[in-house]
Write a protein that holds these residues in place. Structure first.
Motif, short mmCIF file in Angstrom:
data_model
loop_
_atom_site.label_atom_id
_atom_site.label_comp_id
_atom_site.label_asym_id
_atom_site.label_seq_id
_atom_site.Cartn_x
_atom_site.Cartn_y
_atom_site.Cartn_z
N LEU A 159 0.27 -4.53 16.25
CA LEU A 159 -1.24 -4.21 16.77
C LEU A 159 -1.62 -4.58 15.44
CD1 LEU A 159 -1.93 -1.84 19.52
CD2 LEU A 159 -1.91 -4.19 19.92
N PRO A 160 -2.82 -5.23 15.23
CA PRO A 160 -3.13 -4.71 13.78
C PRO A 160 -3.33 -2.85 13.25
CG PRO A 160 -4.93 -6.40 15.15
CD PRO A 160 -4.17 -5.29 15.62
N ARG A 161 -2.84 -2.96 11.60
CA ARG A 161 -2.85 -1.88 10.97
C ARG A 161 -3.06 -1.83 10.08
NH1 ARG A 161 3.10 -4.72 9.21
NH2 ARG A 161 4.59 -4.15 10.68
N SER A 162 -4.00 -0.30 10.25
CA SER A 162 -5.50 -0.09 9.50
C SER A 162 -4.38 0.48 7.67
CB SER A 162 -5.23 1.56 9.72
OG SER A 162 -4.90 2.71 9.70
N THR A 163 -3.62 0.88 7.44
CA THR A 163 -2.56 0.35 6.52
C THR A 163 -1.47 0.55 6.40
OG1 THR A 163 -2.23 3.01 6.80
CG2 THR A 163 -4.18 2.73 5.03
N TYR A 164 -0.47 0.16 5.34
CA TYR A 164 1.04 -0.40 5.10
C TYR A 164 1.53 -0.78 4.12
CZ TYR A 164 0.36 -5.01 4.86
OH TYR A 164 -0.54 -6.66 5.09
N PHE A 165 2.71 0.13 3.56
CA PHE A 165 3.60 -0.58 2.23
C PHE A 165 4.51 -1.86 3.07
CE2 PHE A 165 3.12 4.20 0.99
CZ PHE A 165 2.61 3.62 -0.01
N THR A 166 4.75 -2.23 1.99
CA THR A 166 5.66 -3.62 2.33
C THR A 166 6.19 -3.77 1.32
OG1 THR A 166 4.37 -5.29 2.02
CG2 THR A 166 4.29 -5.08 3.84
N GLY A 194 17.26 -15.57 0.25
CA GLY A 194 17.04 -16.39 0.97
C GLY A 194 16.01 -15.63 1.76
N GLY A 195 14.99 -14.72 1.95
CA GLY A 195 14.15 -14.04 3.76
C GLY A 195 13.25 -14.51 2.88
N HIS A 196 12.48 -14.83 3.58
CA HIS A 196 10.80 -15.35 3.71
C HIS A 196 9.69 -14.44 3.69
CE1 HIS A 196 12.11 -17.99 6.45
NE2 HIS A 196 11.59 -17.67 6.98
N ARG A 197 9.96 -13.19 4.80
CA ARG A 197 9.58 -12.47 4.84
C ARG A 197 9.15 -10.90 4.66
NH1 ARG A 197 9.07 -10.99 11.26
NH2 ARG A 197 8.92 -13.62 12.23
N GLU A 198 7.80 -10.63 4.59
CA GLU A 198 7.56 -9.44 3.70
C GLU A 198 8.35 -8.31 4.72
OE1 GLU A 198 3.67 -9.52 1.20
OE2 GLU A 198 3.53 -8.88 2.86
N GLN A 199 8.75 -7.18 4.45
CA GLN A 199 9.23 -6.12 4.81
C GLN A 199 8.17 -5.10 5.32
OE1 GLN A 199 12.73 -4.86 4.80
NE2 GLN A 199 14.37 -6.35 6.00
N ALA A 200 7.78 -4.61 6.36
CA ALA A 200 6.74 -3.59 6.02
C ALA A 200 7.71 -2.11 6.48
CB ALA A 200 6.00 -3.53 7.15
N ILE A 201 7.88 -1.23 5.53
CA ILE A 201 8.34 0.35 5.18
C ILE A 201 7.56 0.81 6.20
CG2 ILE A 201 9.72 1.62 3.94
CD1 ILE A 201 8.70 -0.04 1.56
N ALA A 202 6.36 0.82 6.35
CA ALA A 202 5.78 2.75 7.14
C ALA A 202 4.48 1.10 7.40
CB ALA A 202 5.29 3.08 6.42
#
Ligand code: GDP
Ligand code: ZN
Length: 344
Positions: free
Chosen positions: A68-75, A82-90
């Motif tokens: 679901l859409p996040r109100s806040t997050y850290f990535t 080679g990875g091409h995605r951001e990783q959310a941490i919290a």
């Protein structure tokens, strides 16, 4: 458990491919639905604090079908080159506790850095100076931090003497979520254990002389405190690499954002440079250089500002490149599908 019943749960821990979820005070385990998370328009991988839609499956792990859409997050950027995605941490936190200890770990530049990340996320930042029992009086330190963090609450605490812990409790509101941001060894686990009223995290004994400690790996976790607030304390939060922080609602992702107000003193100088396109290197009439010469601006603070700017630019460029790459891949996919169907 009900078969194929869709509900919303919250992620409390992330393991390799398995997620621990909390749903109406129950603990469930779940796996990502492959077609949703690895398809062409893949859902963002969930992280601790995320709300997700799940399908309960009788007798097994439930299926996670939507983040679901996040109100806040850290990535952070995927550490795999080679990875091409951001990783959310919290995700979905209200308050960021920026923690730093009053020993050799104390570093104003690091606080500035954390503060930038915290404010960019859109959450409220609170600065916590830990281990106040190791120094005579924390007032001098609090003043120093308040000077670089105008408008942010600064508290000094000690788990050993109990100093300042009431102040921390005041920030913890039922239903709200907080994250701990700080290097290993600053006392995050000790504070968490105190707030929980029991030892939920292993405290790693360290030598105060050189702040060296044993490294222990912990799983990402979210804890519900007796007061009803949630605390996220993840190993990901401890690694300060190249981070992008975003706030969905406001879309703030630049350290230039005047609303962040972290380097307002430096930005005010820019208007005073003789040339409007001054790069603050060796141009005549540069107000930044003058402020450094007159000791009005700490060269360390200027260095820190420039470093954050470079990182923001790097992240922005990299995100742009990733977006273009995925757009291009999509075009190719559409093109080959059309070709297969002989549309062209
Ligand atoms: P974390 O890595 O941030 O989770 O830090 P820990 O909570 O594991 O604590 C690291 C070390 O700092 C341990 O040796 C703790 O006993 C010590 N510590 C934590 N809080 C305090 C405090 O308020 N005063 C002092 N003197 N030591 C503390
Ligand atoms: Zn200048």
């Amino acid at each position: 458990m009900v078969d194929l019943n869709q509900t919303t749960a919250r992620i409390v821990a992330v393991y390799r491919e398995r997620y621990e979820l909390s749903y109406k005070q129950k603990t469930l385990y779940g796996k990502l639905k492959t077609s949703v998370y690895y398809g062409r328009e893949a859902e963002p991988f969930p992280t601790v604090g995320d709300f997700v839609d799940i399908l309960e499956v009788e007798g097994g792990d439930c299926q996670i079908i939507k983040t679901l859409p996040r109100s806040t997050y850290f990535t952070r950027l995927d550490p795999d080159p080679g990875g091409h995605r951001e990783q959310a941490i919290a995700a979905n936190f209200d308050t960021v506790f920026i923690m730093q200890s009053l020993n050799q770990n104390f570093n104003l530049r690091r606080i500035e850095r954390y503060l930038t990340f915290a404010k960019q996320s859109g959450a409220t930042a609170v600065i916590v100076l830990t281990k106040a029992d190791l120094i005579d009086s924390p007032d001098k330190w609090i003043d120093e931090v308040e000077c670089i963090a105008v408008g942010t609450r600064v508290h000094a605490i000690s788990i050993k003497t109990g100093l300042g812990l009431d102040e921390i409790n005041k920030h913890l509101k039922p239903g709200e979520t907080c994250v701990f941001l700080g290097s290993s060894g600053v006392g995050k686990s000790s504070l968490l254990n105190y707030l929980m009223g029991e030892d939920v995290m292993l405290v790693k004994e360290i030598r105060e002389e050189d702040a060296k400690g044993r490294h222990t790996t912990t799983h990402r976790q979210m804890f519900k405190l007796p007061c009803g607030a949630y605390i996220i304390d993840t190993p990901g939060m401890r690694q300060l690499g190249m981070w992008a922080c975003s706030n969905d609602a406001a879309g703030n992702d630049s350290i230039d954002d005047p609303a962040l107000n972290i380097f307002a003193d430096i930005e005010a100088l820019f208007d005073m440079c003789r040339f409007s396109d001054c790069e603050h290197q060796s141009e005549p009439g540069c107000a930044v250089k003058k402020a450094i010469e007159n000791s009005e601006l700490d060269p360390g603070r200027w260095e820190s500002y420039q470093k954050l700017k470079r990182e923001a630019l790097y992240t922005q460029n990299r995100n742009e490149a990733i977006r273009k790459k995925s757009e291009r891949n999509q075009h190719i996919a559409v093109w080959s599908r059309k070709r297969r169907k002989n549309v062209w």
